[in-house]
Design a protein around this motif. Sequence first.
Motif, PDB file in Angstrom:
ATOM      1  N   ALA A 219      18.721  16.237  -5.408  1.00 44.74           N
ATOM      2  CA  ALA A 219      17.674  15.393  -5.281  1.00 44.74           C
ATOM      3  C   ALA A 219      18.064  14.110  -4.491  1.00 44.74           C
ATOM      4  O   ALA A 219      18.999  14.068  -3.748  1.00 44.74           O
ATOM      5  CB  ALA A 219      17.553  15.122  -6.925  1.00 44.74           C
ATOM      6  N   ALA A 220      16.963  13.044  -4.639  1.00 40.58           N
ATOM      7  CA  ALA A 220      17.263  11.808  -4.016  1.00 40.58           C
ATOM      8  C   ALA A 220      16.442  11.015  -4.717  1.00 40.58           C
ATOM      9  O   ALA A 220      15.519  11.061  -5.249  1.00 40.58           O
ATOM     10  CB  ALA A 220      16.679  12.102  -2.605  1.00 40.58           C
ATOM     11  N   LEU A 221      16.905   9.716  -4.656  1.00 45.01           N
ATOM     12  CA  LEU A 221      16.169   8.509  -5.279  1.00 45.01           C
ATOM     13  C   LEU A 221      15.725   7.710  -3.800  1.00 45.01           C
ATOM     14  O   LEU A 221      16.358   7.447  -2.981  1.00 45.01           O
ATOM     15  CB  LEU A 221      17.504   7.589  -5.955  1.00 45.01           C
ATOM     16  N   SER A 222      14.299   7.266  -3.889  1.00 48.68           N
ATOM     17  CA  SER A 222      13.723   6.800  -2.770  1.00 48.68           C
ATOM     18  C   SER A 222      12.727   5.418  -3.233  1.00 48.68           C
ATOM     19  O   SER A 222      12.399   5.553  -4.330  1.00 48.68           O
ATOM     20  CB  SER A 222      13.010   7.973  -2.201  1.00 48.68           C
ATOM     21  N   VAL A 223      12.849   4.706  -2.249  1.00 42.39           N
ATOM     22  CA  VAL A 223      12.309   3.385  -2.399  1.00 42.39           C
ATOM     23  C   VAL A 223      11.100   3.235  -1.272  1.00 42.39           C
ATOM     24  O   VAL A 223      11.337   3.678  -0.130  1.00 42.39           O
ATOM     25  CB  VAL A 223      13.105   2.117  -2.280  1.00 42.39           C
ATOM     26  N   GLY A 224       9.972   3.136  -1.740  1.00 40.60           N
ATOM     27  CA  GLY A 224       8.654   3.098  -1.017  1.00 40.60           C
ATOM     28  C   GLY A 224       8.076   1.931  -1.018  1.00 40.60           C
ATOM     29  O   GLY A 224       7.724   1.313  -2.263  1.00 40.60           O
ATOM     30  N   THR A 225       7.862   1.090   0.016  1.00 39.37           N
ATOM     31  CA  THR A 225       7.256  -0.265   0.128  1.00 39.37           C
ATOM     32  C   THR A 225       6.561  -0.495   1.311  1.00 39.37           C
ATOM     33  O   THR A 225       6.372   0.448   2.304  1.00 39.37           O
ATOM     34  CB  THR A 225       8.637  -1.339  -0.369  1.00 39.37           C
ATOM     35  N   VAL A 226       6.211  -1.659   1.461  1.00 38.68           N
ATOM     36  CA  VAL A 226       5.653  -2.241   2.927  1.00 38.68           C
ATOM     37  C   VAL A 226       6.827  -2.497   3.676  1.00 38.68           C
ATOM     38  O   VAL A 226       7.862  -3.243   3.157  1.00 38.68           O
ATOM     39  CB  VAL A 226       4.733  -3.377   2.480  1.00 38.68           C
ATOM     40  N   VAL A 227       6.382  -2.556   5.032  1.00 37.80           N
ATOM     41  CA  VAL A 227       7.361  -2.933   5.993  1.00 37.80           C
ATOM     42  C   VAL A 227       7.939  -4.236   5.833  1.00 37.80           C
ATOM     43  O   VAL A 227       9.459  -4.305   5.973  1.00 37.80           O
ATOM     44  CB  VAL A 227       6.761  -2.835   7.395  1.00 37.80           C
ATOM     45  N   GLU A 228       7.604  -5.248   5.512  1.00 41.94           N
ATOM     46  CA  GLU A 228       8.065  -6.539   5.405  1.00 41.94           C
ATOM     47  C   GLU A 228       8.959  -6.952   4.224  1.00 41.94           C
ATOM     48  O   GLU A 228       9.936  -7.619   4.393  1.00 41.94           O
ATOM     49  CB  GLU A 228       6.928  -7.524   4.996  1.00 41.94           C
ATOM     50  N   ARG A 229       8.851  -5.717   3.310  1.00 40.49           N
ATOM     51  CA  ARG A 229       9.940  -5.895   2.027  1.00 40.49           C
ATOM     52  C   ARG A 229      11.267  -5.084   2.550  1.00 40.49           C
ATOM     53  O   ARG A 229      12.143  -5.200   1.653  1.00 40.49           O
ATOM     54  CB  ARG A 229       9.281  -5.346   0.946  1.00 40.49           C
ATOM     55  N   LEU A 230      11.416  -4.369   3.469  1.00 39.61           N
ATOM     56  CA  LEU A 230      12.560  -3.697   3.731  1.00 39.61           C
ATOM     57  C   LEU A 230      13.099  -4.492   5.071  1.00 39.61           C
ATOM     58  O   LEU A 230      13.331  -3.530   6.030  1.00 39.61           O
ATOM     59  CB  LEU A 230      12.371  -2.195   4.029  1.00 39.61           C
ATOM     60  N   ASN A 231      13.283  -5.674   5.269  1.00 37.30           N
ATOM     61  CA  ASN A 231      13.680  -6.003   6.373  1.00 37.30           C
ATOM     62  C   ASN A 231      15.369  -6.037   6.562  1.00 37.30           C
ATOM     63  O   ASN A 231      16.002  -5.605   5.540  1.00 37.30           O
ATOM     64  CB  ASN A 231      13.429  -7.723   6.558  1.00 37.30           C
ATOM     65  N   ALA A 232      15.994  -6.598   7.631  1.00 36.57           N
ATOM     66  CA  ALA A 232      17.431  -6.410   7.821  1.00 36.57           C
ATOM     67  C   ALA A 232      18.032  -6.993   6.811  1.00 36.57           C
ATOM     68  O   ALA A 232      19.128  -6.801   6.324  1.00 36.57           O
ATOM     69  CB  ALA A 232      17.483  -6.764   9.188  1.00 36.57           C
ATOM     70  N   ASP A 233      17.695  -8.202   6.085  1.00 35.78           N
ATOM     71  CA  ASP A 233      18.263  -8.945   5.228  1.00 35.78           C
ATOM     72  C   ASP A 233      18.424  -8.320   3.782  1.00 35.78           C
ATOM     73  O   ASP A 233      19.536  -8.258   3.090  1.00 35.78           O
ATOM     74  CB  ASP A 233      17.623 -10.574   5.218  1.00 35.78           C
ATOM     75  N   ARG A 234      17.172  -7.469   3.379  1.00 37.02           N
ATOM     76  CA  ARG A 234      16.980  -7.063   2.237  1.00 37.02           C
ATOM     77  C   ARG A 234      17.486  -5.651   2.114  1.00 37.02           C
ATOM     78  O   ARG A 234      18.247  -5.061   0.789  1.00 37.02           O
ATOM     79  CB  ARG A 234      15.603  -7.096   1.512  1.00 37.02           C
ATOM     80  N   MET A 235      17.704  -4.947   3.109  1.00 37.30           N
ATOM     81  CA  MET A 235      18.033  -3.571   3.233  1.00 37.30           C
ATOM     82  C   MET A 235      19.337  -3.350   2.385  1.00 37.30           C
ATOM     83  O   MET A 235      19.578  -2.393   1.666  1.00 37.30           O
ATOM     84  CB  MET A 235      17.985  -3.064   4.469  1.00 37.30           C
ATOM     85  N   PRO A 236      20.534  -3.895   2.895  1.00 41.24           N
ATOM     86  CA  PRO A 236      21.945  -3.731   2.197  1.00 41.24           C
ATOM     87  C   PRO A 236      21.767  -3.682   0.691  1.00 41.24           C
ATOM     88  O   PRO A 236      22.393  -2.899   0.172  1.00 41.24           O
ATOM     89  CB  PRO A 236      22.737  -4.727   2.588  1.00 41.24           C
ATOM     90  N   THR A 237      21.101  -4.687   0.079  1.00 44.19           N
ATOM     91  CA  THR A 237      20.746  -4.998  -1.254  1.00 44.19           C
ATOM     92  C   THR A 237      20.150  -3.717  -2.033  1.00 44.19           C
ATOM     93  O   THR A 237      20.675  -3.119  -2.892  1.00 44.19           O
ATOM     94  CB  THR A 237      20.038  -6.282  -1.568  1.00 44.19           C
ATOM     95  N   VAL A 238      19.259  -3.157  -1.257  1.00 42.89           N
ATOM     96  CA  VAL A 238      18.547  -2.043  -1.900  1.00 42.89           C
ATOM     97  C   VAL A 238      19.258  -0.811  -1.886  1.00 42.89           C
ATOM     98  O   VAL A 238      19.327   0.073  -2.684  1.00 42.89           O
ATOM     99  CB  VAL A 238      17.155  -1.872  -1.089  1.00 42.89           C
TER     100      VAL A 238
END
Length: 270
Positions: A219-238
Amino acid sequence: MDAASTATGGVPRVFALIRALVAVPAEGGRVTQLARAAGLTQGATHRLVQSLLAEGMVEQDGRSKRYRLSVDFLALAARAGNPGDLRSLCRPVLLRLCASLGDSIFLLVRSGFDAVCLDRSEGAFPIRSFTGDIGGRVALGVGQGALAILAFLPEAEREEVIRFNLPRVREYGVYDEVCLRTGIERVRQLGHADRNTGLLEGMAGVAVPICDREGRAVAALSVGTVVERLNADRMPTVVQLLKREAAALGPRINPFDATLRRPAQGLSGA
Protein backbone atom coordinates in the motif's frame (compact mmCIF):
# COMPACT_ATOMS: atom_id res chain seq x y z
CA MET A 1 -3.67 -35.51 22.44
CA ASP A 2 -5.53 -36.43 25.65
CA ALA A 3 -5.62 -34.52 28.95
CA ALA A 4 -3.17 -36.90 30.63
CA SER A 5 -0.48 -36.37 28.01
CA THR A 6 -0.97 -32.62 28.20
CA ALA A 7 -0.58 -32.71 31.98
CA THR A 8 2.71 -34.60 31.68
CA GLY A 9 4.41 -32.12 29.41
CA GLY A 10 2.58 -32.39 26.09
CA VAL A 11 2.27 -28.65 25.61
CA PRO A 12 6.02 -27.87 25.86
CA ARG A 13 6.70 -30.68 23.39
CA VAL A 14 4.12 -29.35 20.95
CA PHE A 15 5.69 -25.92 21.04
CA ALA A 16 9.17 -27.39 20.67
CA LEU A 17 7.92 -29.12 17.53
CA ILE A 18 6.25 -25.95 16.23
CA ARG A 19 9.49 -24.03 16.68
CA ALA A 20 11.30 -26.77 14.78
CA LEU A 21 8.73 -26.55 11.97
CA VAL A 22 9.19 -22.79 11.80
CA ALA A 23 12.92 -23.28 11.25
CA VAL A 24 12.73 -25.86 8.44
CA PRO A 25 13.20 -24.82 4.80
CA ALA A 26 10.18 -24.00 2.63
CA GLU A 27 10.00 -27.59 1.36
CA GLY A 28 9.51 -28.86 4.91
CA GLY A 29 11.32 -31.30 7.17
CA ARG A 30 11.41 -35.03 7.83
CA VAL A 31 10.50 -36.56 11.18
CA THR A 32 14.14 -37.35 11.96
CA GLN A 33 15.16 -33.74 11.27
CA LEU A 34 12.28 -32.35 13.33
CA ALA A 35 13.03 -34.72 16.22
CA ARG A 36 16.64 -33.55 16.43
CA ALA A 37 15.64 -29.89 16.29
CA ALA A 38 12.92 -30.30 18.93
CA GLY A 39 14.97 -32.54 21.22
CA LEU A 40 12.37 -35.33 21.04
CA THR A 41 12.41 -39.00 20.14
CA GLN A 42 11.32 -39.93 16.64
CA GLY A 43 8.31 -41.78 18.03
CA ALA A 44 7.11 -38.79 20.05
CA THR A 45 7.73 -36.45 17.12
CA HIS A 46 5.75 -38.67 14.77
CA ARG A 47 2.78 -38.81 17.15
CA LEU A 48 2.78 -35.04 17.65
CA VAL A 49 3.07 -34.37 13.93
CA GLN A 50 0.13 -36.65 13.23
CA SER A 51 -1.94 -34.85 15.87
CA LEU A 52 -1.15 -31.46 14.33
CA LEU A 53 -1.82 -32.88 10.87
CA ALA A 54 -5.28 -34.04 12.00
CA GLU A 55 -6.00 -30.54 13.32
CA GLY A 56 -4.98 -28.94 10.03
CA MET A 57 -2.04 -27.09 11.61
CA VAL A 58 0.57 -29.10 9.69
CA GLU A 59 0.58 -30.25 6.08
CA GLN A 60 2.57 -32.98 4.35
CA ASP A 61 3.96 -32.73 0.86
CA GLY A 62 2.47 -35.52 -1.20
CA ARG A 63 5.71 -36.36 -3.01
CA SER A 64 8.55 -35.62 -0.61
CA LYS A 65 6.54 -36.63 2.50
CA ARG A 66 8.10 -33.69 4.34
CA TYR A 67 6.12 -31.73 6.92
CA ARG A 68 5.61 -27.98 7.27
CA LEU A 69 3.26 -25.60 9.03
CA SER A 70 0.00 -25.19 7.12
CA VAL A 71 -1.52 -22.03 5.72
CA ASP A 72 -4.34 -22.45 8.26
CA PHE A 73 -1.79 -22.27 11.09
CA LEU A 74 -0.19 -19.14 9.63
CA ALA A 75 -3.58 -17.52 9.08
CA LEU A 76 -4.58 -18.29 12.66
CA ALA A 77 -1.39 -16.69 13.96
CA ALA A 78 -1.84 -13.67 11.72
CA ARG A 79 -5.42 -13.09 12.85
CA ALA A 80 -4.40 -13.31 16.48
CA GLY A 81 -1.70 -10.70 16.05
CA ASN A 82 -3.54 -8.44 13.62
CA PRO A 83 -7.23 -8.18 14.49
CA GLY A 84 -7.97 -5.20 12.22
CA ASP A 85 -8.20 -4.97 8.46
CA LEU A 86 -5.93 -2.58 6.57
CA ARG A 87 -8.49 0.20 6.22
CA SER A 88 -9.36 0.14 9.93
CA LEU A 89 -5.68 -0.02 10.84
CA CYS A 90 -4.81 3.00 8.69
CA ARG A 91 -7.85 5.19 9.37
CA PRO A 92 -6.43 6.83 12.54
CA VAL A 93 -3.19 7.50 10.67
CA LEU A 94 -5.03 9.26 7.83
CA LEU A 95 -6.94 11.42 10.30
CA ARG A 96 -3.79 12.25 12.26
CA LEU A 97 -1.80 13.21 9.15
CA CYS A 98 -4.67 15.25 7.77
CA ALA A 99 -5.00 17.17 11.03
CA SER A 100 -1.23 17.73 11.28
CA LEU A 101 -0.64 18.78 7.67
CA GLY A 102 -3.97 20.28 6.66
CA ASP A 103 -3.75 18.45 3.32
CA SER A 104 -5.69 15.53 1.83
CA ILE A 105 -4.29 12.11 2.71
CA PHE A 106 -4.86 8.99 0.62
CA LEU A 107 -4.45 5.29 1.34
CA LEU A 108 -3.77 3.33 -1.83
CA VAL A 109 -3.52 -0.44 -2.04
CA ARG A 110 -2.30 -2.64 -4.85
CA SER A 111 -4.90 -4.49 -6.92
CA GLY A 112 -3.20 -6.51 -9.66
CA PHE A 113 -1.73 -4.01 -12.12
CA ASP A 114 -3.55 -1.08 -10.50
CA ALA A 115 -3.60 0.95 -7.32
CA VAL A 116 -6.99 1.48 -5.66
CA CYS A 117 -7.90 4.30 -3.31
CA LEU A 118 -8.99 2.42 -0.20
CA ASP A 119 -9.55 5.50 1.96
CA ARG A 120 -8.95 9.25 2.08
CA SER A 121 -9.16 12.09 4.56
CA GLU A 122 -10.07 15.44 3.05
CA GLY A 123 -7.84 18.44 3.74
CA ALA A 124 -8.61 22.13 3.66
CA PHE A 125 -7.58 22.63 0.03
CA PRO A 126 -9.72 21.47 -2.91
CA ILE A 127 -7.67 19.13 -5.06
CA ARG A 128 -7.87 16.67 -7.91
CA SER A 129 -6.16 13.27 -7.81
CA PHE A 130 -5.48 10.42 -10.20
CA THR A 131 -7.66 7.96 -8.28
CA GLY A 132 -10.39 10.46 -7.38
CA ASP A 133 -12.65 9.32 -4.56
CA ILE A 134 -12.56 6.11 -2.55
CA GLY A 135 -12.75 3.15 -4.91
CA GLY A 136 -11.01 4.94 -7.77
CA ARG A 137 -8.12 3.18 -9.45
CA VAL A 138 -5.13 4.02 -11.59
CA ALA A 139 -2.38 2.00 -13.30
CA LEU A 140 0.61 1.27 -11.08
CA GLY A 141 3.23 3.84 -11.98
CA VAL A 142 0.86 6.75 -12.55
CA GLY A 143 0.83 9.26 -9.71
CA GLN A 144 2.93 9.31 -6.58
CA GLY A 145 1.09 6.66 -4.57
CA ALA A 146 0.92 4.14 -7.41
CA LEU A 147 4.57 4.77 -8.25
CA ALA A 148 5.65 4.27 -4.63
CA ILE A 149 3.94 0.86 -4.57
CA LEU A 150 5.41 -0.19 -7.92
CA ALA A 151 8.94 0.83 -6.95
CA PHE A 152 9.00 -1.42 -3.88
CA LEU A 153 7.53 -4.59 -5.38
CA PRO A 154 9.88 -7.58 -5.70
CA GLU A 155 11.91 -7.26 -8.88
CA ALA A 156 10.15 -10.02 -10.85
CA GLU A 157 6.71 -8.62 -10.02
CA ARG A 158 7.85 -5.10 -10.78
CA GLU A 159 9.09 -6.12 -14.23
CA GLU A 160 5.83 -7.90 -14.99
CA VAL A 161 3.82 -4.81 -14.03
CA ILE A 162 6.06 -2.52 -16.10
CA ARG A 163 5.64 -4.71 -19.20
CA PHE A 164 1.87 -4.83 -18.79
CA ASN A 165 1.37 -1.18 -17.87
CA LEU A 166 3.68 0.55 -20.35
CA PRO A 167 0.97 0.87 -23.04
CA ARG A 168 -1.38 2.25 -20.39
CA VAL A 169 0.98 4.84 -18.94
CA ARG A 170 2.02 5.99 -22.43
CA GLU A 171 -1.56 7.17 -22.93
CA TYR A 172 -0.83 10.05 -20.57
CA GLY A 173 1.56 11.48 -23.16
CA VAL A 174 4.50 12.23 -20.88
CA TYR A 175 5.61 8.73 -19.96
CA ASP A 176 7.86 6.30 -21.77
CA GLU A 177 9.83 3.30 -20.49
CA VAL A 178 12.95 5.33 -19.73
CA CYS A 179 10.92 7.90 -17.80
CA LEU A 180 9.10 5.23 -15.82
CA ARG A 181 12.23 3.27 -14.94
CA THR A 182 14.11 6.44 -14.03
CA GLY A 183 11.24 7.41 -11.73
CA ILE A 184 11.20 3.98 -10.10
CA GLU A 185 14.93 4.08 -9.42
CA ARG A 186 14.63 7.55 -7.92
CA VAL A 187 11.84 6.41 -5.60
CA ARG A 188 13.89 3.42 -4.48
CA GLN A 189 16.84 5.67 -3.68
CA LEU A 190 14.81 8.32 -1.82
CA GLY A 191 12.21 6.07 -0.22
CA HIS A 192 9.39 8.29 -1.47
CA ALA A 193 7.76 9.48 -4.69
CA ASP A 194 7.44 13.21 -5.31
CA ARG A 195 7.49 13.42 -9.08
CA ASN A 196 5.30 16.18 -10.49
CA THR A 197 4.53 15.48 -14.14
CA GLY A 198 2.18 18.41 -14.57
CA LEU A 199 -0.63 16.07 -15.58
CA LEU A 200 -2.88 17.64 -12.97
CA GLU A 201 -2.26 21.36 -13.33
CA GLY A 202 -1.60 23.14 -10.04
CA MET A 203 -1.59 19.87 -8.07
CA ALA A 204 1.34 18.25 -6.27
CA GLY A 205 1.82 15.16 -4.15
CA VAL A 206 4.24 12.96 -2.30
CA ALA A 207 3.86 9.33 -1.27
CA VAL A 208 5.69 6.63 0.67
CA PRO A 209 5.21 2.86 0.43
CA ILE A 210 3.75 0.81 3.26
CA CYS A 211 5.77 -2.40 3.27
CA ASP A 212 4.97 -5.68 4.98
CA ARG A 213 7.42 -7.65 7.10
CA GLU A 214 9.22 -8.89 3.99
CA GLY A 215 9.75 -5.41 2.59
CA ARG A 216 7.09 -5.85 -0.11
CA ALA A 217 5.00 -2.75 -0.80
CA VAL A 218 1.31 -3.54 -0.31
CA ALA A 219 0.00 0.00 0.00
CA ALA A 220 1.02 3.66 0.07
CA LEU A 221 0.32 6.78 2.08
CA SER A 222 0.00 9.81 -0.16
CA VAL A 223 -0.44 13.55 0.35
CA GLY A 224 -2.33 15.49 -2.29
CA THR A 225 -2.29 19.28 -2.25
CA VAL A 226 -1.67 22.42 -4.28
CA VAL A 227 1.81 23.05 -5.68
CA GLU A 228 2.53 25.99 -3.38
CA ARG A 229 2.18 23.81 -0.28
CA LEU A 230 4.83 21.27 -1.32
CA ASN A 231 7.77 23.58 -1.83
CA ALA A 232 11.37 22.66 -1.11
CA ASP A 233 11.19 24.00 2.45
CA ARG A 234 8.10 22.00 3.47
CA MET A 235 8.72 18.78 1.56
CA PRO A 236 11.22 17.21 4.04
CA THR A 237 8.78 17.66 6.93
CA VAL A 238 5.92 16.05 5.01
CA VAL A 239 8.10 13.14 3.88
CA GLN A 240 9.37 12.55 7.42
CA LEU A 241 5.83 12.38 8.81
CA LEU A 242 4.69 9.98 6.10
CA LYS A 243 7.70 7.70 6.53
CA ARG A 244 7.30 7.59 10.29
CA GLU A 245 3.65 6.53 10.04
CA ALA A 246 4.33 4.01 7.25
CA ALA A 247 7.18 2.43 9.22
CA ALA A 248 4.89 1.98 12.24
CA LEU A 249 2.12 0.46 10.11
CA GLY A 250 4.27 -2.09 8.28
CA PRO A 251 4.84 -4.58 11.13
CA ARG A 252 1.14 -4.45 12.04
CA ILE A 253 -0.13 -5.47 8.61
CA ASN A 254 -1.90 -8.83 8.51
CA PRO A 255 -0.41 -10.72 5.54
CA PHE A 256 -3.64 -12.70 5.28
CA ASP A 257 -5.89 -9.63 5.24
CA ALA A 258 -8.41 -10.19 2.45
CA THR A 259 -8.15 -6.50 1.57
CA LEU A 260 -4.66 -7.11 0.20
CA ARG A 261 -6.03 -9.67 -2.25
CA ARG A 262 -9.49 -8.19 -2.87
CA PRO A 263 -9.38 -4.42 -2.21
CA ALA A 264 -13.05 -4.01 -3.12
CA GLN A 265 -13.89 -6.07 -0.02
CA GLY A 266 -12.27 -3.38 2.14
CA LEU A 267 -14.41 -0.66 0.56
CA SER A 268 -17.65 -1.85 2.13
CA GLY A 269 -19.03 0.81 4.38
CA ALA A 270 -16.76 3.45 2.88
